[in-house]
Scaffold this motif. Structure first.
Motif, PDB file in Angstrom:
ATOM      1  N   GLU A  89      19.395  26.725   5.713  1.00  0.00           N
ATOM      2  CA  GLU A  89      19.109  26.890   7.006  1.00  0.00           C
ATOM      3  C   GLU A  89      18.057  27.549   7.209  1.00  0.00           C
ATOM      4  N   ALA A  90      17.174  26.430   6.855  1.00  0.00           N
ATOM      5  CA  ALA A  90      15.829  26.558   7.379  1.00  0.00           C
ATOM      6  C   ALA A  90      15.264  26.545   8.665  1.00  0.00           C
ATOM      7  N   VAL A  91      13.856  27.618   8.851  1.00  0.00           N
ATOM      8  CA  VAL A  91      14.197  28.328  10.061  1.00  0.00           C
ATOM      9  C   VAL A  91      12.804  26.682  10.466  1.00  0.00           C
ATOM     10  N   THR A  92      12.941  26.181  11.977  1.00  0.00           N
ATOM     11  CA  THR A  92      11.954  25.120  12.334  1.00  0.00           C
ATOM     12  C   THR A  92      10.932  26.419  12.461  1.00  0.00           C
ATOM     13  N   PRO A  93       9.633  26.203  11.751  1.00  0.00           N
ATOM     14  CA  PRO A  93       8.803  27.622  13.029  1.00  0.00           C
ATOM     15  C   PRO A  93       8.512  26.675  14.262  1.00  0.00           C
ATOM     16  N   ALA A  94       8.479  28.630  15.253  1.00  0.00           N
ATOM     17  CA  ALA A  94       8.064  27.682  16.569  1.00  0.00           C
ATOM     18  C   ALA A  94       6.162  27.192  16.587  1.00  0.00           C
TER      19      ALA A  94
ATOM     20  N   THR B 272       1.880  32.293  10.970  1.00  0.00           N
ATOM     21  CA  THR B 272       1.474  31.764   9.265  1.00  0.00           C
ATOM     22  C   THR B 272       0.900  33.022   7.932  1.00  0.00           C
TER      23      THR B 272
ATOM     24  N   GLU C 278      11.927  34.806   8.452  1.00  0.00           N
ATOM     25  CA  GLU C 278      11.274  33.793   8.978  1.00  0.00           C
ATOM     26  C   GLU C 278      12.982  33.384  10.021  1.00  0.00           C
ATOM     27  N   LYS C 279      14.140  34.078   9.310  1.00  0.00           N
ATOM     28  CA  LYS C 279      15.050  34.315   9.965  1.00  0.00           C
ATOM     29  C   LYS C 279      15.629  35.432  11.342  1.00  0.00           C
TER      30      LYS C 279
ATOM     31  N   ASN D  26      13.082  34.423  14.249  1.00  0.00           N
ATOM     32  CA  ASN D  26      13.704  32.808  14.938  1.00  0.00           C
ATOM     33  C   ASN D  26      12.125  31.892  14.996  1.00  0.00           C
ATOM     34  N   GLY D  27      11.765  31.654  13.943  1.00  0.00           N
ATOM     35  CA  GLY D  27      10.356  31.321  13.353  1.00  0.00           C
ATOM     36  C   GLY D  27       9.086  31.492  12.894  1.00  0.00           C
TER      37      GLY D  27
ATOM     38  N   ILE E 259       5.979  33.026   9.688  1.00  0.00           N
ATOM     39  CA  ILE E 259       6.259  32.512   8.327  1.00  0.00           C
ATOM     40  C   ILE E 259       6.102  32.828   6.995  1.00  0.00           C
TER      41      ILE E 259
END
Length: 364
Positions: A53-58, A63, A88-89, A92-93, A96
């Motif tokens: 469930e890797a979160v896509t970075p905004a 970071t 990260e979850k 919402n990204g 990181i």
């Protein structure tokens, strides 16, 4: 197996009377079936969730670089991975955690020096609580005094108390530029050696590796051994070549770093419960919005609970695997001589903090 360095970035303390708090050696319950630590790490919710469930970075994500001296298949590595996943979850990204395990950013002292130097290359780290002693964390030293915590429940009574928050924030309040976020533990710490050992008398004349820590130095000298400071990343080779005769680590770290290959004897004295902290620089903390700070705090609580849920089980799994692999595991039937040996260490290192140490002892 040769010594491994995993460089992959993964989502992954009036009572003082010359005695320690504890009166008996920590007892481990019956261990579950043996499971390889690496497989255990792969099977944990933290590892699975992070991978699946890797979160896509905004686009404007912040970071934070996080250092870890141990590998991801250890209790602390798995705790780091859980913390990363939760941050990260929950964000919402937008936050990181760039987790750098395996000591690629240096040992704990080097990491703390870098964080406090203001260079900004390392924002966070998982460290041993006692490592903060030279960096404004005088209270944290009490956590590493030998035989202070009689069992895990005693430690967690402290870790979830208001007193723990005072310890976490002490360096920041002293203007040292770093603050603790949450506590965890990596299991009881035990000595391991190149040559066979039978009891406390075996340590006389041995050269035992220590970090630059007065408590551990005092403990080793109390055992009649010579305290020898060695960089953790140089320990395997130092054991292999005989520069030192032994060292001490939690069980999981002992196996993960392949120390059984060069020091296949371990005595379960359980001198310290390895209290850990995740810390962040004040600079990095102050760059976060109040909402982001809350996310980090709540993620830390989740990671701390996760650490509590896995530590004893994983420690016992590794212990059983070590026995199966032929490591000479020595039980300590009478801890009294060990407690007697550490009386001067406790007296010296609680001066001025006797009442605080009593509070910790009374939490059992």
């Amino acid at each position: 197996m040769k010594k491994k360095i995993i460089a992959t970035i993964l989502a992954a303390a009036t009572v003082l009377s010359m005695t320690a708090c504890g009166v008996s050696a920590p007892e481990a319950p019956a261990a579950p079936a043996a499971t390889d630590a690496t497989e255990a790490a792969a099977e944990t919710p933290a590892a699975d969730a992070t991978a699946a469930e890797a979160v896509t970075p905004a686009a404007d994500a912040i970071t934070l670089v996080m250092a870890e001296v141990n590998n991801l298949d250890t209790i602390v590595g798995m705790t780091d991975a859980k913390f990363k996943e939760e941050v990260e979850k929950r964000s919402n990204g937008s936050i990181i955690i760039d987790l750098q395990p395996g000591g690629v950013l240096g040992d704990e002292a080097a990491v703390l020096d870098s964080m406090l130097g203001g260079g900004g290359t390392i924002d966070m780290s998982r460290i041993s609580a006692f490592a903060l002693t030279p960096y404004g964390g005088e209270k944290s030293m009490l956590l590493s005094l030998p035989y202070t915590f009689v069992n895990r429940e005693h430690f967690w009574n402290f870790a979830n108390s208001d007193l723990a928050q005072e310890f976490l924030l002490e360096p920041s309040e002293k203007g040292r530029g770093i603050r603790g976020l949450f506590y965890g533990e990596e299991g009881f710490r035990h000595f391991f050696t190149r040559d066979a050992i039978t009891g406390i008398e075996s340590f006389k004349g041995m050269k035992l590796r220590v970090s630059t820590d007065p408590v551990m130095t005092g403990l080793v000298e109390g055992l009649g051994a010579s305290a020898t400071p060695i960089d953790f990343n140089e320990l395997y080779q130092s054991l292999q070549t005989g520069v030192v005769d032994g060292a001490e680590q939690p069980i999981a770290n002992y196996k993960s770093k392949a120390f059984p290959e060069v020091a296949p004897n371990m005595i379960l004295d359980g001198h310290t419960l390895g209290a850990i902290q995740v810390v962040i620089t004040d600079d990095a903390w102050n760059k976060l919005t109040p909402e982001q700070q809350e996310i980090i705090t709540e993620a830390g609580k989740a990671a701390s609970e996760y650490n509590r849920s896995i530590s004893e089980e994983k420690e016992n799994e590794v212990l059983e695997q070590l026995k199966a692999d032929g490591v000479n595991i020595v039980e300590v039937e009478d801890i009294t001589p060990w407690q007697e040996a550490v009386k001067p260490v406790i007296e010296e290192n609680t001066k001025g903090q006797e009442d605080l140490y009593k509070k910790i002892c009374d939490m059992k």
